[in-house]
Scaffold this motif. Structure first.
Motif, mmCIF file in Angstrom:
data_model
loop_
_atom_site.group_PDB
_atom_site.id
_atom_site.type_symbol
_atom_site.label_atom_id
_atom_site.label_comp_id
_atom_site.label_asym_id
_atom_site.label_seq_id
_atom_site.Cartn_x
_atom_site.Cartn_y
_atom_site.Cartn_z
ATOM 1 N N TYR A 175 -0.601 -1.406 4.037
ATOM 2 C CA TYR A 175 -1.868 -1.389 3.319
ATOM 3 C C TYR A 175 -2.971 -1.780 4.284
ATOM 4 N N ASN A 176 -4.180 -1.375 3.975
ATOM 5 C CA ASN A 176 -5.362 -1.859 4.680
ATOM 6 C C ASN A 176 -5.999 -2.923 3.802
ATOM 7 N N LEU A 177 -6.233 -4.081 4.387
ATOM 8 C CA LEU A 177 -6.881 -5.164 3.662
ATOM 9 C C LEU A 177 -7.972 -5.739 4.541
ATOM 10 N N ASP A 178 -9.217 -5.490 4.165
ATOM 11 C CA ASP A 178 -10.370 -5.976 4.933
ATOM 12 C C ASP A 178 -10.281 -5.568 6.397
ATOM 13 N N GLY A 179 -9.912 -4.321 6.644
ATOM 14 C CA GLY A 179 -9.831 -3.805 8.001
ATOM 15 C C GLY A 179 -8.574 -4.198 8.757
ATOM 16 N N LYS A 180 -7.651 -4.885 8.099
ATOM 17 C CA LYS A 180 -6.417 -5.327 8.735
ATOM 18 C C LYS A 180 -5.233 -4.579 8.120
ATOM 19 N N GLU A 181 -4.321 -4.137 8.980
ATOM 20 C CA GLU A 181 -3.129 -3.440 8.498
ATOM 21 C C GLU A 181 -2.058 -4.457 8.131
ATOM 22 N N ILE A 182 -1.567 -4.378 6.895
ATOM 23 C CA ILE A 182 -0.530 -5.275 6.396
ATOM 24 C C ILE A 182 0.746 -4.446 6.183
ATOM 25 N N THR A 183 1.678 -4.588 7.113
ATOM 26 C CA THR A 183 2.946 -3.850 7.029
ATOM 27 C C THR A 183 3.836 -4.539 6.008
ATOM 28 N N TYR A 184 4.379 -3.762 5.069
ATOM 29 C CA TYR A 184 5.235 -4.389 4.064
ATOM 30 C C TYR A 184 6.632 -3.785 3.990
ATOM 31 N N TRP A 185 6.895 -2.700 4.697
ATOM 32 C CA TRP A 185 8.266 -2.208 4.803
ATOM 33 C C TRP A 185 8.408 -1.282 6.006
ATOM 34 N N PHE A 186 9.655 -1.153 6.443
ATOM 35 C CA PHE A 186 10.033 -0.219 7.505
ATOM 36 C C PHE A 186 11.119 0.689 6.959
ATOM 37 N N GLY A 187 11.136 1.913 7.424
ATOM 38 C CA GLY A 187 12.193 2.846 7.059
ATOM 39 C C GLY A 187 12.898 3.322 8.304
ATOM 40 N N PHE A 188 14.204 3.384 8.215
ATOM 41 C CA PHE A 188 15.044 3.856 9.317
ATOM 42 C C PHE A 188 15.980 4.944 8.796
ATOM 43 N N GLU A 189 16.807 5.449 9.667
ATOM 44 C CA GLU A 189 17.735 6.515 9.292
ATOM 45 C C GLU A 189 18.487 6.149 8.007
ATOM 46 N N ASN A 190 18.694 7.185 7.192
ATOM 47 C CA ASN A 190 19.446 7.095 5.940
ATOM 48 C C ASN A 190 18.729 6.287 4.863
ATOM 49 N N ASN A 191 17.411 6.197 4.952
ATOM 50 C CA ASN A 191 16.605 5.576 3.895
ATOM 51 C C ASN A 191 15.897 6.665 3.100
ATOM 52 N N PHE A 192 15.715 6.410 1.806
ATOM 53 C CA PHE A 192 14.880 7.269 0.982
ATOM 54 C C PHE A 192 13.462 6.718 1.063
ATOM 55 N N ILE A 193 12.499 7.611 1.236
ATOM 56 C CA ILE A 193 11.124 7.234 1.531
ATOM 57 C C ILE A 193 10.178 7.940 0.569
ATOM 58 N N THR A 194 9.256 7.182 0.035
ATOM 59 C CA THR A 194 8.143 7.750 -0.715
ATOM 60 C C THR A 194 7.138 6.636 -0.979
ATOM 61 N N SER A 195 5.995 6.987 -1.449
ATOM 62 C CA SER A 195 5.064 5.999 -1.988
ATOM 63 C C SER A 195 5.432 5.906 -3.463
ATOM 64 N N PHE A 196 6.313 4.968 -3.799
ATOM 65 C CA PHE A 196 6.909 4.940 -5.135
ATOM 66 C C PHE A 196 5.862 4.897 -6.240
ATOM 67 N N TYR A 197 4.861 4.051 -6.105
ATOM 68 C CA TYR A 197 3.834 3.974 -7.142
ATOM 69 C C TYR A 197 3.207 5.345 -7.377
ATOM 70 N N SER A 198 2.769 5.975 -6.297
ATOM 71 C CA SER A 198 2.083 7.260 -6.414
ATOM 72 C C SER A 198 3.033 8.360 -6.888
ATOM 73 N N PHE A 199 4.235 8.380 -6.337
ATOM 74 C CA PHE A 199 5.206 9.423 -6.691
ATOM 75 C C PHE A 199 5.552 9.371 -8.180
ATOM 76 N N ILE A 200 5.760 8.176 -8.686
ATOM 77 C CA ILE A 200 6.166 8.032 -10.082
ATOM 78 C C ILE A 200 4.985 8.165 -11.034
ATOM 79 N N SER A 201 3.856 7.531 -10.703
ATOM 80 C CA SER A 201 2.694 7.536 -11.612
ATOM 81 C C SER A 201 1.870 8.815 -11.524
#
Length: 187
Positions: free
Chosen positions: A59-85
């Motif tokens: 996320y971007n918060l006040d111009g700062k990048e806040i990393t909240y997850w990493f994905g590696f091989e064999n992970n399912f990836i999406t923006s869950f909130y956006s994908f579902i809603s």
């Protein structure tokens, strides 16, 4: 696509017919390092399986990048909130290493659910596992010290130090890069 089949089989077995229908609906996506899979303000239309590469959600918060997850091989990836809603998301998903993914659209996935209940169950189980990891992460951020969070990261994903910058790891752990350096020198 073999890696995807093996990964799916670990969650929940699906019929050959369901696998063939799913395979036909998938699109191979190759993205270079530093590209974005999705950016804030966009609606995420696809669920992905990461076959090769590394990426992060932030996320971007006040111009700062806040990393909240990493994905590696064999992970399912999406923006869950956006994908579902089906609403614009507030996160960015950035490719950290050249990546190969397999994607399926929201519409195609839901059409498959109508014909293959085992696929719907599979995705429910994947979503449950995602929720469990999310809750574990939340509890870790609330109840563990910075050192405990770092040690847990080393235990669960030791390869992360070779694949992700220290600044992004510090952000993920909710600490400064200086604090991370201090902790690393003590471990």
């Amino acid at each position: 696509m073999h890696a995807l089949y093996n990964c799916i089989s670990q969650y929940h077995p699906i019929s050959i017919d369901a696998w063939e229908a799913l395979a036909k609906a998938l699109t191979r996506v190759e993205l270079p390092r530093n590209a974005f899979l999705i950016q804030e303000g966009m609606v995420c239309h696809n669920l992905y399986f990461l076959e090769q590469g590394c990426l992060r959600g932030y996320y971007n918060l006040d111009g700062k990048e806040i990393t909240y997850w990493f994905g590696f091989e064999n992970n399912f990836i999406t923006s869950f909130y956006s994908f579902i809603s089906r609403k614009p998301g507030v996160e960015n998903i950035q490719i950290l290493e050249d990546a190969t993914l397999w994607g399926i659209s929201y519409q195609a996935l839901n059409q498959l659910f109508d014909f293959y209940p085992d696929l719907e169950r599979l995705v429910r189980i994947i979503n449950e596992q995602y929720y469990i990891r999310l809750e574990e992460r939340l509890m870790g951020m609330q109840f563990k010290t910075a050192r405990e969070r770092y040690e847990q990261l080393l235990e669960t994903a030791p390869h992360i130090l070779q694949r992700v910058s220290l600044g992004q790891i510090a952000s993920y752990l909710g600490i400064s890069q200086e604090t991370l350096s201090r902790i690393r020198s003590q471990v």
